[in-house]
Design an enzyme around this catalytic site. Structure first.
Site, PDB file in Angstrom:
ATOM      1  N   ASP A  33       0.850  -1.191   0.000  1.00 43.36           N
ATOM      2  CA  ASP A  33       0.000   0.000   0.000  1.00 43.36           C
ATOM      3  C   ASP A  33       0.884   1.238   0.000  1.00 43.36           C
ATOM      4  O   ASP A  33       1.695   1.429   0.897  1.00 43.36           O
ATOM      5  CB  ASP A  33      -0.883   0.010   1.251  1.00 43.36           C
ATOM      6  CG  ASP A  33      -1.956  -1.069   1.197  1.00 43.36           C
ATOM      7  OD1 ASP A  33      -2.732  -1.073   0.223  1.00 43.36           O
ATOM      8  OD2 ASP A  33      -2.014  -1.894   2.125  1.00 43.36           O
ATOM      9  N   ASP A  59     -10.173  -5.718  -1.245  1.00 36.40           N
ATOM     10  CA  ASP A  59      -9.196  -5.208  -0.281  1.00 36.40           C
ATOM     11  C   ASP A  59      -9.874  -4.455   0.859  1.00 36.40           C
ATOM     12  O   ASP A  59     -10.521  -3.434   0.631  1.00 36.40           O
ATOM     13  CB  ASP A  59      -8.239  -4.269  -1.038  1.00 36.40           C
ATOM     14  CG  ASP A  59      -7.123  -3.707  -0.174  1.00 36.40           C
ATOM     15  OD1 ASP A  59      -6.951  -4.140   0.970  1.00 36.40           O
ATOM     16  OD2 ASP A  59      -6.405  -2.814  -0.682  1.00 36.40           O
TER      17      ASP A  59
HETATM   18  C1  DX5 Z   1      -6.393   0.130   3.057  1.00 32.62           C
HETATM   19  C2  DX5 Z   1      -5.399  -0.721   2.349  1.00 32.62           C
HETATM   20  C3  DX5 Z   1      -5.528  -2.179   2.639  1.00 32.62           C
HETATM   21  C4  DX5 Z   1      -5.272  -2.553   4.076  1.00 32.62           C
HETATM   22  C5  DX5 Z   1      -5.843  -3.916   4.356  1.00 32.62           C
HETATM   23  O1  DX5 Z   1      -6.359   1.414   2.520  1.00 32.62           O
HETATM   24  O2  DX5 Z   1      -5.539  -0.569   0.947  1.00 32.62           O
HETATM   25  O3  DX5 Z   1      -4.691  -2.932   1.774  1.00 32.62           O
HETATM   26  O4  DX5 Z   1      -3.921  -2.556   4.399  1.00 32.62           O
HETATM   27  O5  DX5 Z   1      -5.705  -4.170   5.718  1.00 32.62           O
HETATM   28  P1  DX5 Z   1      -6.826  -4.950   6.562  1.00 32.62           P
HETATM   29  O6  DX5 Z   1      -6.887  -6.333   6.024  1.00 32.62           O
HETATM   30  O7  DX5 Z   1      -6.303  -4.847   7.944  1.00 32.62           O
HETATM   31  O8  DX5 Z   1      -8.139  -4.212   6.347  1.00 32.62           O
HETATM   32 ZN    ZN Z   2      -4.476  -1.972  -0.372  1.00 30.27          ZN
END
Ligand code: DX5
Ligand code: ZN
Length: 207
Positions: free
Chosen positions: A32, A168
């Site tokens: 990310d 996601d």
């Molecule tokens: C949020 C990100 C995600 C996040 C997912 O903006 O794009 O990829 O890191 O993390 P979890 O699984 O904890 O929601």
């Molecule tokens: Zn992400």
């Protein structure tokens, strides 16, 4: 079977996290990148991404939550990139950025936030390989999965044959159940990286 892309955003020590993930069956490592403008968070500077790639034994699935993706794409120096995904909401010439990703030999991804009308994807279907459906508002890990995502996946699935659909945000062993047969890749961050046993968490998601 659904593939898993593990987000390292919330990991305390990202190098150690990547070393551990190398020993698991995660299919991708989800990176990310946030610019503090498109989303209210600034994480994973490109220099860190480039350094992390030298430890990675899995392909990088790169999610750019930034207003100006070209400069990020041109600064990436990783030889393990599978795809680069940008957001359909940015006010830029999206087609030219998608072409830039394609010209570098990576799979081309377009991501959509939970409140954006998915018809916005239609004009790019000829060039994209994948859609990253956000199931939380982008910006932070550890948020709750938005249930209407399931309906959005069903619609996006009708748009194009062979479109890779990745989801996601807020994915854990419960929230994945309703969507795992409809999607190709599930991104999961805190559910995996906060656990004591990464492989067990990945098995719980896949099975
Ligand atoms: C949020 C990100 C995600 C996040 C997912 O903006 O794009 O990829 O890191 O993390 P979890 O699984 O904890 O929601
Ligand atoms: Zn992400």
């Amino acid at each position: 079977m659904v593939k898993i892309s593990t987000s390292i955003l919330s990991a305390k020590d990202r190098i150690e996290c990547i070393k551990k993930l190398n020993t698991t069956t995660t299919d991708y490592i989800h990176i990310d990148v946030m610019d503090g403008s498109f989303v209210p968070n600034y994480q994973l500077p490109i220099d860190e991404v480039n350094k992390l790639s030298t430890y990675a034994g899995k392909p990088f699935d790169i999610h750019l939550m930034v207003d100006n993706p070209e400069e990020y794409i041109n600064s990436l120096k990783c030889d393990n990139i599978s795809n680069i995904t940008i957001h359909v909401e940015i006010e830029k010439d999206i087609r030219s950025i998608l072409n830039l990703i394609k010209s570098k030999g990576y799979k081309v991804g377009l991501s959509i936030k939970p409140k954006t009308n998915p018809t916005k994807l239609i004009k790019y279907l000829d060039i994209i390989d994948m859609v990253l459906v956000m199931s939380v508002e982008p910006g932070f890990g550890g948020q709750s999965f938005i249930p209407s995502t399931e309906r959005r996946i069903d619609y996006i699935r009708t748009l194009k044959k062979d479109l890779i659909i990745e989801v996601d945000g807020g994915i854990n062993n419960t929230t994945i159940k309703k969507i795992k047969n409809k999607i190709d890749i599930a991104v999961s961050g805190s559910y995996i990286t906060n656990s004591d046993d990464y492989q067990k968490a990945i098995n719980d998601l896949k099975n």
